[in-house]
Design an enzyme around this catalytic site. Structure first.
Site, PDB file in Angstrom:
ATOM      1  N   LYS A  46       0.812  -1.220   0.000  1.00 20.46           N
ATOM      2  CA  LYS A  46       0.000   0.000   0.000  1.00 20.46           C
ATOM      3  C   LYS A  46       0.847   1.273   0.000  1.00 20.46           C
ATOM      4  O   LYS A  46       0.383   2.324  -0.419  1.00 20.46           O
ATOM      5  CB  LYS A  46      -0.989   0.003   1.168  1.00 20.46           C
ATOM      6  CG  LYS A  46      -0.397   0.299   2.528  1.00 20.46           C
ATOM      7  CD  LYS A  46      -1.529   0.501   3.542  1.00 20.46           C
ATOM      8  CE  LYS A  46      -1.060   0.992   4.890  1.00 20.46           C
ATOM      9  NZ  LYS A  46      -0.339  -0.021   5.683  1.00 20.46           N
ATOM     10  N   HIS A 183       1.855  -3.867  14.953  1.00 19.41           N
ATOM     11  CA  HIS A 183       2.345  -2.713  14.186  1.00 19.41           C
ATOM     12  C   HIS A 183       2.490  -1.548  15.160  1.00 19.41           C
ATOM     13  O   HIS A 183       1.536  -1.175  15.821  1.00 19.41           O
ATOM     14  CB  HIS A 183       1.370  -2.359  13.053  1.00 19.41           C
ATOM     15  CG  HIS A 183       1.983  -1.469  12.000  1.00 19.41           C
ATOM     16  ND1 HIS A 183       2.551  -0.255  12.291  1.00 19.41           N
ATOM     17  CD2 HIS A 183       2.130  -1.632  10.661  1.00 19.41           C
ATOM     18  CE1 HIS A 183       3.022   0.296  11.166  1.00 19.41           C
ATOM     19  NE2 HIS A 183       2.773  -0.524  10.173  1.00 19.41           N
ATOM     20  N   GLU A 259       7.009  -6.072   7.971  1.00 20.09           N
ATOM     21  CA  GLU A 259       6.209  -5.542   6.862  1.00 20.09           C
ATOM     22  C   GLU A 259       6.597  -4.091   6.569  1.00 20.09           C
ATOM     23  O   GLU A 259       5.767  -3.196   6.668  1.00 20.09           O
ATOM     24  CB  GLU A 259       4.720  -5.624   7.225  1.00 20.09           C
ATOM     25  CG  GLU A 259       4.241  -7.029   7.546  1.00 20.09           C
ATOM     26  CD  GLU A 259       2.896  -7.041   8.278  1.00 20.09           C
ATOM     27  OE1 GLU A 259       2.439  -5.963   8.724  1.00 20.09           O
ATOM     28  OE2 GLU A 259       2.324  -8.131   8.420  1.00 20.09           O
TER      29      GLU A 259
HETATM   30  C1  PLP Z   1       0.554   0.134   6.511  1.00 19.94           C
HETATM   31  C2  PLP Z   1       0.995  -1.167   7.081  1.00 19.94           C
HETATM   32  C3  PLP Z   1       2.350  -1.532   7.015  1.00 19.94           C
HETATM   33  C4  PLP Z   1       3.421  -0.636   6.480  1.00 19.94           C
HETATM   34  O1  PLP Z   1       3.732   0.338   7.410  1.00 19.94           O
HETATM   35  P1  PLP Z   1       4.991   1.317   7.227  1.00 19.94           P
HETATM   36  O2  PLP Z   1       4.890   2.210   8.378  1.00 19.94           O
HETATM   37  O3  PLP Z   1       4.872   1.983   5.914  1.00 19.94           O
HETATM   38  O4  PLP Z   1       6.229   0.465   7.306  1.00 19.94           O
HETATM   39  C5  PLP Z   1       2.699  -2.782   7.487  1.00 19.94           C
HETATM   40  N1  PLP Z   1       1.775  -3.615   8.013  1.00 19.94           N
HETATM   41  C6  PLP Z   1       0.483  -3.294   8.100  1.00 19.94           C
HETATM   42  C7  PLP Z   1      -0.473  -4.271   8.667  1.00 19.94           C
HETATM   43  C8  PLP Z   1       0.049  -2.057   7.647  1.00 19.94           C
HETATM   44  O5  PLP Z   1      -1.250  -1.728   7.754  1.00 19.94           O
END
Ligand code: PLP
Length: 378
Positions: A46, A183, A259
């Site tokens: 994304k 996260h 991620e």
């Molecule tokens: C948006 C998102 C990410 C990416 O986050 P960054 O801060 O860009 O590294 C990773 N995992 C999940 C579940 C997300 O929603």
């Protein structure tokens, strides 16, 4: 990219333009792997869903985090048959579907791929059991997002006190909990968030084990900060902390994935725009450019990010305002930029604009999103 290269691309393709340098994407990926050698990177699509980025990262050895069926298919179609640099042997080595909430139609469509999907509540678990019984599941834990630029803990993650019950509930439904994820919030410059999250995850895994369930994957999510300014401490410092905690808390054979979204792509893009209008308001020079917060600069709104503008023209810098091309007053890129006096048709550019920028551009006011060009994509 040199000034000369950027200006030549703008002449060739016109403006507004987003230039994505794949050498920088490969460099960011290599830096991630160098500092977190035990962690497999699942690029969060994304952040920037350009298919060429997916291909470059796959060839470099990355896997992917998707959050919708179209993103899943985008990755699936683009990596098919591509060669890939050898990397760790992972149970689920290509894609994790990390949006904890999924419409039933998506689950139905995903089931035949035996996907790895996240959940953080019982209703979702029941839906997964009914519509994607071949999925492996990952329990998403709610962890502190203190000080992160984009906060996620108000929307996703189960409370630590419910986590083990949700894990047991999944096994009771004949689903296999493969992993635990969290996260810490996007652009996380408070490294303590990672330390606390790892401790919380450890406690959940311990309790799950005591109730008879061994969990094999730890997913430490995204949030790795891009070096937007000098206040962001180096990634190597964060990696050291994470490595030390992993070493201290978790068994040797746990599989760890992350991620990263922003970290891999933010620094890889530069946007170019043209001055299409100028005036003076309240004594301050004002410039209007042919891009906007509804387009490449959408991160100002959705990502709470700030971008600085630079000019190729030399001259004494003065404080000015920069507005976008649309008719909306919200479309303000900055009320305090330092630029030399510029003329209509001059080019300006903004660096480190590869994450959450063109990805969230709209067609508002009839203006199409900026053209994206890829350099060094090979
Ligand atoms: C948006 C998102 C990410 C990416 O986050 P960054 O801060 O860009 O590294 C990773 N995992 C999940 C579940 C997300 O929603």
């Amino acid at each position: 990219m040199t000034s000369r290269q950027l200006q030549s691309l703008a002449r060739q393709h016109g403006t507004p333009l987003v230039v994505i340098d794949h050498d920088l994407i490969r460099r960011n990926y290599a830096s991630f792997k160098k500092h977190l050698p035990k962690v497999q990177a699942y690029y969060a699509v994304k952040a920037n869903a350009e298919p060429a980025i997916v291909r470059t990262l796959y060839k470099a050895g990355a896997s992917f985090d998707v959050a919708s069926l179209p993103e899943f298919m985008l990755v699936y179609e683009n990596i098919k048959g591509l060669p890939r640099k050898e990397q760790q042997d992972f149970i689920w080595d290509k894609i994790i579907y990390a949006n904890p909430i999924k419409p039933k139609e998506t689950l139905q469509a995903l089931d035949k791929y035996k996907p790895l999907v996240t959940y953080d509540n019982l209703a979702e678990l029941k839906k997964i059991r009914q519509y994607a019984p071949h999925a492996g599941v990952v329990t998403r834990l709610r962890v502190p997002n203190t000080g992160s630029m984009v906060e996620l803990s108000s929307k996703f993650g189960c409370d630590p006190g419910q986590a083990v019950d949700l894990i047991v509930a999944a096994f009771d439904m004949d689903l296999v909990v493969e992993g635990l994820s969290f996260h810490v919030g996007s652009q996380c410059t408070n490294f303590q968030n990672f330390v606390q999250a790892l401790e919380m995850a450890w406690a959940v895994l311990q309790e799950a084990r005591s109730r008879g369930h061994e969990i094999k994957i730890l997913d430490i999510g995204g949030g790795f900060p891009a070096p937007y300014d000098k206040h962001v401490r180096p990634f190597s410092d964060l990696a050291k902390k994470i490595n030390a905690e992993i070493e201290r808390l978790f068994p040797k054979d746990i599989q760890i994935l992350a991620e990263p979204g922003r970290f891999l792509v933010a620094t890889a893009a530069t946007s170019l725009a043209r001055i299409i209008g100028k005036t003076v308001r309240d004594g301050k020079p004002c410039y209007y450019i042919d891009d906007s917060v509804y387009h490449t600069f959408s991160g100002i709104i959705f990502d709470h990010c700030r971008y600085h503008l630079k000019a190729f023209r030399k001259g004494k810098p003065e404080i000015c305002s920069v507005f976008g091309q649309t008719c909306d007053a919200l479309d303000t890129i900055s009320l305090s930029e330092e630029l030399p006096e510029l003329e209509i048709e001059d080019l300006v550019y903004s660096e480190n604009i590869g994450a959450y920028s063109n990805a969230s551009a709209t067609w508002f006011n009839g203006f199409p999103p900026a053209k994206v060009v890829h350099v060094n994509a090979r």
